[in-house]
Enzyme design. Structure first.
Site, PDB file in Angstrom:
ATOM      1  N   GLU A   1     -20.095  -8.214   6.201  1.00 58.83           N
ATOM      2  CA  GLU A   1     -19.260  -9.344   6.997  1.00 58.83           C
ATOM      3  C   GLU A   1     -18.127  -8.915   7.633  1.00 58.83           C
ATOM      4  OE1 GLU A   1     -19.149 -13.348   5.313  1.00 58.83           O
ATOM      5  OE2 GLU A   1     -21.245 -13.222   4.917  1.00 58.83           O
TER       6      GLU A   1
ATOM      7  N   SER B   1       4.705  -1.522   4.319  1.00 59.89           N
ATOM      8  CA  SER B   1       4.838  -2.797   4.740  1.00 59.89           C
ATOM      9  C   SER B   1       4.921  -3.944   3.411  1.00 59.89           C
ATOM     10  CB  SER B   1       3.456  -3.332   5.555  1.00 59.89           C
ATOM     11  OG  SER B   1       3.797  -2.667   6.750  1.00 59.89           O
TER      12      SER B   1
ATOM     13  N   TYR C   1       0.827   4.869   0.364  1.00 60.56           N
ATOM     14  CA  TYR C   1      -0.256   5.768   1.120  1.00 60.56           C
ATOM     15  C   TYR C   1       0.875   6.879   1.643  1.00 60.56           C
ATOM     16  CZ  TYR C   1      -4.778   3.646   0.470  1.00 60.56           C
ATOM     17  OH  TYR C   1      -5.745   3.049  -0.130  1.00 60.56           O
ATOM     18  N   SER C   2       1.445   6.529   2.749  1.00 58.51           N
ATOM     19  CA  SER C   2       2.250   7.430   3.517  1.00 58.51           C
ATOM     20  C   SER C   2       3.459   8.316   2.817  1.00 58.51           C
ATOM     21  CB  SER C   2       2.567   6.910   5.078  1.00 58.51           C
ATOM     22  OG  SER C   2       1.699   6.506   5.669  1.00 58.51           O
TER      23      SER C   2
ATOM     24  N   GLN D   1       0.906  -1.356  -0.038  1.00 57.85           N
ATOM     25  CA  GLN D   1       0.002   0.150   0.253  1.00 57.85           C
ATOM     26  C   GLN D   1       0.908   1.315   0.107  1.00 57.85           C
ATOM     27  OE1 GLN D   1      -1.306   1.227   3.856  1.00 57.85           O
ATOM     28  NE2 GLN D   1      -3.513   1.316   2.900  1.00 57.85           N
TER      29      GLN D   1
END
Lengths: 358, 403
Positions: free
Chosen positions: B243, B160, B127-128, B125
């Site tokens: 869910e 990560s 993002y930061s 991911q």
């Protein structure tokens, strides 16, 4: 899996909430708070008409025959509105008589308690200290003598369920011979306390079954936890409201992150308690082997959180928060009551540890 | 209130249990297969039965079941009891797939969903950024459309798994003249290309799960954008709709607490089991109050989710509440292990629980990582205050978003 209140329970809560909002708004609450008796007879009668004074009385004896969870959701609402009067002790006295009374005893007392015609109360704090049934010292018998501290119901109570040596419980009429009651200078003026003295006072013993005293104690813990949840939710609302209206430095103080964080910490102290008190109440009637321990957990945890929230609420209101005029003090003192009545959190945590076999 | 699941769910539980009896562990000659291979085959069978990837359409490899929070919970419980493989975890399955299903184009779903849920491809991911943490929307990594391709330049951080990932889903500023949040697009990027430089960041625990990722003239096709140009911020907010595992976190804090009690029984203070020490007992009891409150809040959320009702402010609190319980658990564990608190965290990995002193030290440190990842505790407090309690938004944040 349905971990939620039933529609009936939600309705019950709403109805009680409406009654209290209409008949005991804060302006009225303050009058009762500052009065001599702390008792609002008209409000008591309205509660009786609504049927909430006999919620846990079996239908055969004129009550609604409901469970601890129903009682607890009402206690939450009472806590939210800081409802003044002897509701807590009344409900607990009923609980003891329902569990430990003979048919004749039930017939004698329950219908009048359910209708609110008579006010029930409990006297289960030994004068030398101790809420637990094994700490009660007055010799049990048909005539009792001795002293007790912190009985509920102020000067309104008509009959007392009294804790006696050997984990026994007996019922004493307030008018009986040899009973004297002295006002206790309590902090919480919404729930007045008295100290009782018995001198060869006639007493009707309830069943010789320690489970009755245990049940009284556990349901008491649950109702205090429920009251504490409701009260802390109200304090949070009041503090948030204040932050949205009070201005300093040219803006609403709710803009300031320090205050926001304080308020969200308060919210974090309040909201997660809801499911805990629900479960503790539910367990009293449905999960026998957990009921005693979870009542102790809920009482210790939620009343402690209530006190934390109350301290923060005073701070969040600034100088005005420290005044008698500010409503926060009323709930602050209910928090003190909920925390101390039936034993402070440390005592319940000791039991919690013991019962876990730690 | 009724804590039973009801006959319909108990029948379903029986059905799941029977399936597991027959299928996990694998039988016959499949019995000796290595775990990864066995798990892949097992998952296929479980998908066929409708037990895994329930919200994903069949055409993309899921089992396409009507949403049923309780069934989801029963499946997790029964699979958990037998250590049967659940859905492959990972940021691709958890975050990208729901986003694609909600916002992606047909070909994007066709291409990416199935291999992601089977674990054939993995994601990270993006993002930061070094200058954009809590204020994520201030991100500066640039994307320019040149000759039918996005050309991306910038730097991501705390990524990560970037050292292992095949692809990155990434927030990139493509509309530099637009207002802050409206200038961002959500792009998919192939990690195996020149111009991507992944440098591991060693964490305070000693291990390296996350990375800095430098992007220099990185290319991705024009249509590898999810949503439209400038919609990236909204796209990144797409959350799993069905869910949700409402009680997973509460079960974890419950398990951690049980581990802590065990540790207190096994550790000695002045020659006596620590659990007999009055102070330790009191602290455990205090902590258990929070753990129980967490557990029943989870039950309440599960019920509300199953009825498609909103549980309210508690939804915004659960992360912070878990974090705070995690801190308390970690602190108490440090007091219990005593002199062994001089040791390192050993080789503890994220989420791993261990009864050894070093495992607890690892958890002591990781509990801080969890407090920061995915929105720091202070940001959580802002969210609770602003969205939950309705307090005014932060003035500085308002200015920077151009409101």
């Amino acid at each position: 899996m349905n971990f939620d209140l039933t529609e009936e329970q939600q309705m019950l809560q709403e109805t009680v909430g409406q009654l209290l909002a209409n008949e005991c708004p804060v302006t009225r609450l303050r009058e009762v708070f500052d009065s001599d008796t702390g008792f609002d007879e008209a409000l008591w009668k309205s509660m009786a008409e609504l049927g909430i004074l006999g919620l846990n009385v079996p239908e055969d004896f004129g009550g609604a025959g409901l469970e601890t969870l129903d009682l607890a959701v009402v206690a939450e609402t009472m806590g939210y509105h800081a409802a003044p009067g002897p509701f807590l002790g009344h409900a607990l006295a009923i609980e003891a008589i329902v569990r430990g009374g003979s048919d004749a005893q039930k017939q004698k007392w329950l219908p009048a308690l359910a209708s609110g015609e008579r006010v029930g109360a409990v006297s289960i704090a030994d004068a030398e200290g101790g809420w637990a049934s094994n700490q009660w010292k007055i010799e049990s018998g048909e005539s009792i003598s001795g002293e007790q501290a912190f009985a509920t119901g102020g000067h309104q109570a008509d009959l007392y369920v009294v804790g006696l040596a050997g984990s026994r419980l007996g019922v004493v009429e307030a008018e009986a011979s040899g009973v004297s009651r002295e006002r206790v200078d309590g902090a919480d003026l919404t729930r007045r306390l008295v100290a009782l003295q018995f001198n060869q006072t006639p007493c009707e013993l309830l069943a010789d079954d320690p489970e009755v005293a245990r049940r009284l104690h556990d349901v008491g813990c649950v109702l205090l936890a429920a009251d504490a949840f409701g009260g802390s939710a109200r304090l949070l609302e009041m503090s948030v409201e204040y932050a949205k209206t009070r201005e300093q430095f040219g803006v609403k103080i709710g803009h300031f992150q320090a205050l926001k964080h304080q308020l969200s910490s308060m919210a974090l102290d309040v909201e997660p308690g809801r499911g805990l008190y629900w479960y503790a109440a539910y367990a009293q009637d449905h999960v026998k082997d957990e009921s005693e321990r979870i009542a102790a957990v809920a009482k210790a945890h939620i009343t402690d959180r209530y006190m934390d929230v109350a301290r923060n609420a005073v701070e969040a209101h600034g100088g005005i928060g420290f005044t008698w005029e500010c409503d926060v003090q009323i709930w602050f003192k209910r928090a003190m009551f909920d925390r101390a009545f039936l034993g402070h959190p440390g005592e319940h945590r000791r039991r919690q540890a013991e019962m876990a076999g730690w | 209130m009724d804590l039973n699941y009801g006959t319909e769910m108990e029948d379903f539980r029986q059905e799941v249990a029977q399936f597991l009896d027959e299928n996990w562990p694998l039988k016959g000659e499949e019995k000796d297969w290595p775990f990864e291979k066995a798990a892949a085959v097992f998952r296929e069978r479980a998908i066929e039965r409708g037990y895994l990837y329930r919200s994903i359409p069949k055409q993309y490899g899921g089992s396409e079941q009507p949403p049923d929070v309780l069934k989801g919970q029963v499946i997790r419980e029964e699979f958990g009891k037998r250590w049967a493989p659940l859905e492959a975890r990972g940021i691709g399955t958890m975050m990208l797939v729901p986003t694609l299903l909600e916002r992606g184009t047909e070909w994007q779903k066709e291409k990416f969903v199935r291999p992601t849920i089977t674990g054939e491809i993995t994601w990270c991911q993006g993002y930061s950024e070094p200058g954009s943490g809590s204020d994520l929307a201030s991100l500066k990594t640039r994307g320019e459309l040149i000759d039918g391709e996005w050309m991306i330049n910038g730097q991501k951080i705390w990524t990560s798994g970037a050292h292992l990932a095949d692809y990155m889903f990434c927030l990139v500023r493509t509309e530099p003249d637009a207002q802050k949040h409206a200038g961002i697009s959500y792009l998919l990027i192939d990690m195996k290309q020149p111009g991507i430089d992944v440098r591991p960041l060693r964490m305070m625990t000693g291990s390296a799960d996350f990375n800095e990722v430098f992007l220099n003239d990185v290319r991705t096709p024009e249509d590898w954008i999810v949503g439209k140009r400038g919609e990236g911020w909204l796209v990144s907010r797409t959350t799993l709709k069905y869910e949700r595992n409402s009680i997973g976190a509460a079960q974890q804090t419950g398990a951690s607490f049980a581990g802590l009690v065990k540790l207190a029984k096994e550790t000695k203070i002045a020659g006596r089991p620590a659990i007999e020490d009055e102070t330790i007992r009191e602290r455990l009891a205090v902590l258990e109050g929070y753990v129980k409150a967490h557990q029943y809040s989870g039950y309440r959320q599960l019920t509300k989710d199953s009825k498609r009702e909103d549980a309210g402010i508690i939804n915004m609190m659960m992360k912070l509440f878990s974090t705070e319980i995690g801190h308390q658990t970690a602190k108490l564990s440090m007091d219990l292990i005593g002199d062994e608190g001089l040791l390192s965290a050993g080789g503890a990995e994220l989420g791993q629980r261990s009864s050894s002193a070093q495992g607890w030290i690892g958890q002591y440190m990781y509990s801080l990582g969890i407090a920061i990842a995915g929105g720091t505790a202070n940001i959580q407090r802002n969210v609770i205050a602003e969205r939950g309690l309705g307090l005014p938004r932060d003035a500085a944040a308002d200015r920077s978003s151009g409101k």
